[in-house]
Scaffold this active site. Structure first.
Site, PDB file in Angstrom:
ATOM      1  CG  ASP A 168       2.679   0.898  -5.206  1.00  0.00           C
ATOM      2  OD1 ASP A 168       3.838   1.047  -4.786  1.00  0.00           O
ATOM      3  OD2 ASP A 168       2.205  -0.206  -5.532  1.00  0.00           O
ATOM      4  CG  ASN A 420      -6.413   3.806  -8.523  1.00  0.00           C
ATOM      5  OD1 ASN A 420      -7.046   2.810  -8.837  1.00  0.00           O
ATOM      6  ND2 ASN A 420      -5.387   3.757  -7.667  1.00  0.00           N
ATOM      7  CD  GLU A 421      -6.616   1.439  -4.430  1.00  0.00           C
ATOM      8  OE1 GLU A 421      -5.657   1.878  -3.771  1.00  0.00           O
ATOM      9  OE2 GLU A 421      -6.834   0.232  -4.584  1.00  0.00           O
ATOM     10  CG  ASN A 474      -8.350  -1.076  -7.438  1.00  0.00           C
ATOM     11  OD1 ASN A 474      -8.900  -1.433  -8.472  1.00  0.00           O
ATOM     12  ND2 ASN A 474      -7.534  -0.017  -7.377  1.00  0.00           N
ATOM     13  CE1 TYR A 476      -3.497  -5.891  -5.321  1.00  0.00           C
ATOM     14  CE2 TYR A 476      -4.972  -4.086  -4.727  1.00  0.00           C
ATOM     15  CZ  TYR A 476      -4.052  -4.650  -5.593  1.00  0.00           C
ATOM     16  OH  TYR A 476      -3.678  -3.975  -6.729  1.00  0.00           O
ATOM     17  CE1 TYR A 480       0.005  -4.628  -0.033  1.00  0.00           C
ATOM     18  CE2 TYR A 480      -1.758  -4.328  -1.625  1.00  0.00           C
ATOM     19  CZ  TYR A 480      -0.428  -4.207  -1.268  1.00  0.00           C
ATOM     20  OH  TYR A 480       0.467  -3.647  -2.144  1.00  0.00           O
ATOM     21  CD  GLU A 511      -5.187  -1.468  -8.621  1.00  0.00           C
ATOM     22  OE1 GLU A 511      -4.638  -1.819  -7.559  1.00  0.00           O
ATOM     23  OE2 GLU A 511      -5.155  -0.310  -9.065  1.00  0.00           O
ATOM     24  CD1 TRP A 556      -1.152  -3.975  -8.781  1.00  0.00           C
ATOM     25  CD2 TRP A 556      -2.273  -2.792 -10.316  1.00  0.00           C
ATOM     26  NE1 TRP A 556      -0.531  -2.760  -8.912  1.00  0.00           N
ATOM     27  CE2 TRP A 556      -1.198  -2.019  -9.853  1.00  0.00           C
ATOM     28  CE3 TRP A 556      -3.123  -2.270 -11.311  1.00  0.00           C
ATOM     29  CZ2 TRP A 556      -0.943  -0.729 -10.336  1.00  0.00           C
ATOM     30  CZ3 TRP A 556      -2.858  -0.994 -11.782  1.00  0.00           C
ATOM     31  CH2 TRP A 556      -1.785  -0.241 -11.287  1.00  0.00           C
ATOM     32  CE  LYS A 575       0.302  -6.279  -4.863  1.00  0.00           C
ATOM     33  NZ  LYS A 575       1.188  -5.163  -4.494  1.00  0.00           N
TER      34      LYS A 575
HETATM   35  C1  GCB Z   1      -3.544  -0.415  -5.343  1.00  0.00           C
HETATM   36  C2  GCB Z   1      -3.208   0.732  -6.214  1.00  0.00           C
HETATM   37  C3  GCB Z   1      -2.023   0.455  -7.113  1.00  0.00           C
HETATM   38  C4  GCB Z   1      -0.952  -0.271  -6.309  1.00  0.00           C
HETATM   39  C5  GCB Z   1      -1.524  -1.587  -5.842  1.00  0.00           C
HETATM   40  C6  GCB Z   1      -0.530  -2.418  -5.013  1.00  0.00           C
HETATM   41  O1  GCB Z   1      -4.599  -0.541  -4.828  1.00  0.00           O
HETATM   42  O2  GCB Z   1      -4.296   1.175  -6.981  1.00  0.00           O
HETATM   43  O3  GCB Z   1      -1.545   1.655  -7.633  1.00  0.00           O
HETATM   44  O4  GCB Z   1       0.211  -0.463  -7.046  1.00  0.00           O
HETATM   45  O5  GCB Z   1      -2.635  -1.345  -5.041  1.00  0.00           O
HETATM   46  O6  GCB Z   1       0.186  -3.219  -5.582  1.00  0.00           O
HETATM   47  O7  GCB Z   1      -0.494  -2.232  -3.804  1.00  0.00           O
END
Ligand code: GCB
Length: 599
Positions: A168, A420-421, A474, A476, A480, A511, A556, A575
């Site tokens: 991303d 990462n992820e 990470n 959200y 999300y 994150e 993040w 973000k």
């Molecule tokens: C994540 C990723 C990061 C993205 C972020 C997002 O999990 O590691 O690279 O930018 O989410 O904002 O969706």
């Protein structure tokens, strides 16, 4: 190919000299990859334009075909080799070229390197004459494939070939950091590793020096404190220096010693000398604690990006200073180099200012299930002979080795993040990652190793975290998932985190964040508003504060940043606690209140 793991950064010392090649270079896109066969390196490029180095080339022209270009890219300039460099060994050093490059000096191909964020160099002594000009040509290529780190795929579209990838952030490319000509003596110091420790008020600096063309010469080491006073000396290529009344490097306190390594002949003449700053500190994981100098450390800060308007992913000293000033203002003590190794200047600065770093490879987007089509082409299996395969793993292993080789001596770096992820809930993932943790531990037994877990592999289903010393998550909740429902998010998040806490390892939330359009306000907590971002962070902090195993929180992101375009991103990812031009959102003030005791 490359000698990526045994090189020292160019330096001016009493025996060494450097010449930085930044500025305007000739630049030409080569969509048909015709230049190599046509021998473009043999003379001036056929129809060049000017391009800045360092810079991402993407945003510097008014041409969409340049911004989204994928393929071969030529850079060229001439340089006069300093006339005093007779009898010296001359190297041509690139701090990075994204994502790979082949380099010629005049007509001679001198080096190729894979990977866009670590340095490479070539010994060009036989091709240069002090006082004369040489032509330097770099064929850079920015294509991402299943065998590159990060991965991507070229797809055919009605408008031609297009680069897709599963990360991303915008695929900025070019020569992002300085290029150097550097002279050293032939008899020289080639590599240096330091590992520090202390017991009571006695510190130790274990060192291992590699040299070349050094038969009959002696290695000497001199350690000086920040005031320039000599505190310890040694002789021999390996050893341990004892430092009485040690002054430790610590978070918020970037105290550095200077280790001078000398190569000396039997009459006492110093033939080569190199300086390495040394912060004496220890890092240890004990139970659910992350200890620096034996004290529990709590990470406060951000996942960041090297990302600015105009210059893209290029390093710039002005932006470096500004970003660290903002980290200080907000009370951050740490950050993660999400999602690739940053400029070495960033690490030096962090060393000097006592900022703690989680250092990450460019292995981002090894996850074709992520984003449901948001971040690029779908319909692929992540780990398979045709996609991410054993060749990719070898490239990934080399990326880990090069990161550690480059950054091993930085006291600021306390933890390696090898990806990462990635997909991490399948057998393929387990098989892929097991040996990569061994690669990292072999390259550096002194620091913990981890990777960043994705929400799609929640507690109980992840098969890779068993290899990690520290759990990096990470999450959200409230963005999300449970979008706009912070009460529901808090319950779900607490439940998952309680599961992870039962693993008995320290947890860093690497994150958590909510897209926020600066200036968008609402009375009730509406996603995308500055108020929602503040409430979202508060909710997360309640969850973290209730969980003993959580040893860190990295929001993040530090600042808004450029991404590929799509229905989920309006002019990039929003973000940031700061906007892309570093203006604070309400969240920045809220974080400052939480992180700074004096605010
Ligand atoms: C994540 C990723 C990061 C993205 C972020 C997002 O999990 O590691 O690279 O930018 O989410 O904002 O969706």
């Amino acid at each position: 190919m490359t000698k990526g793991t045994t090189m020292l950064r160019p330096q001016d010392t009493s025996t060494r000299e450097t010449k930085r090649l930044d500025g305007l270079w000739s630049f030409e896109l080569d969509g048909d990859s015709a230049g190599r066969d046509a021998g473009w390196f043999r003379g001036p490029l056929p129809s060049p334009r000017d391009m800045a180095v360092p810079a991402s080339f993407n945003d510097l022209t008014a041409d969409a075909a340049v911004r989204d270009y994928v393929g071969d890219i030529w850079y060229q300039r001439t340089v006069r080799v300093p006339r005093g460099w007779t009898d010296q060994r001359v190297v041509l050093h690139f701090e990075s070229a994204t994502h790979r490059a082949t380099v010629w000096v005049d007509d001679h191909e001198v080096v190729s390197h894979e990977g866009g964020y670590t340095p490479f160099e070539a010994d060009v002594t036989e091709f240069v004459t002090p006082g004369e000009e040489v032509r330097i040509t770099a064929l850079v290529n920015n294509t991402l494939s299943f065998q590159s780190i990060p991965p991507g795929v070229i797809e055919d579209t009605a408008a031609g070939k297009a680069q897709r990838y599963w990360h991303d952030f915008f695929n900025f490319a070019g020569i992002h950091r300085s290029v150097w000509l550097a002279a050293t003596p032939q008899a020289r110091i080639e590599n240096l590793t330091v590992v520090t420790g202390f017991s009571g008020d006695v510190g130790s600096v274990d060192f291992a020096v590699e040299t070349a063309d050094s038969d009959g010469l002696e290695v000497r080491t001199v350690l000086r404190d920040a005031a320039g006073r000599e505190v310890a000396t040694g002789s021999g290529a390996t050893g341990s220096l004892r430092v009485d009344d040690v002054h430790l490097w610590a978070p918020g306190h970037g105290y550095l010693y200077d280790l001078e390594v000398q190569l000396v002949d039997d009459t006492g003449v110093v033939l080569d000398t190199y300086h390495q700053s040394v912060g004496i500190r220890t890092v240890e994981v004990r139970g659910t604690e992350f200890l620096i100098n034996g004290d529990p450390f709590y990470f406060k800060g951000f996942g960041m990006h090297e990302d600015h308007s105009t210059i893209g992913k290029a390093h710039s000293p002005a932006h470096l200073v500004q970003d660290f000033e903002l980290l200080d203002w907000i009370g951050a003590n740490s950050f993660r180099t999400s999602h690739y190794p940053y400029s070495e200047d960033v690490l030096d600065y962090a060393d000097r200012h006592g900022i703690v770093i989680i250092d990450e490879t460019a292995a981002v987007g090894l996850n074709m299930g992520l984003g449901g089509g948001i971040f690029g082409g779908q319909g692929y299996t992540t780990f398979s002979p045709d996609t991410i395969n054993e060749t990719t793993r070898e490239v990934h292993a080399q990326a880990i080795r090069e990161l550690i080789a480059r950054d091993k001596n930085h006291p600021s770096v306390v933890l390696w993040s090898i990806a990462n992820e990635p997909e991490s809930d399948t057998e393929g993932a387990e098989d892929y990652f097991r040996p990569l943790f061994d690669v990292a531990r072999e390259a550096d037994p002194s620091r913990p190793v981890g990777f960043v877990n994705v929400m799609l592999a929640p507690h109980g289903s992840c098969r890779v975290s068993q290899f990690a010393d520290v759990l990096m998550l990470n999450r959200y909740y409230g963005w999300y998932v449970n979008t706009g429902d912070l009460a529901g998010a808090e319950i779900a998040w607490t439940e998952e985190l309680t599961g992870w806490a039962s693993e008995g390892k320290p947890i860093i939330i690497t994150e958590y964040g909510a897209d926020t359009l600066a200036g968008n306000h609402s009375l009730t907590p509406q996603p995308w508003s500055e108020e929602y971002q503040v409430d979202y962070l508060d909710m997360n902090h309640r969850v973290f504060d209730a969980c003993e195993a959580v040893v860190g929180e990295h929001v993040w992101n530090f600042a808004d940043f450029a991404t590929t375009s799509g229905i989920m991103r309006v002019d990039g990812n929003k973000k940031g606690a700061f906007t892309r031009d570093r203006k604070p959102k309400a969240a920045a003030f809220a974080l400052r209140r939480r992180w700074r005791k004096d605010a």
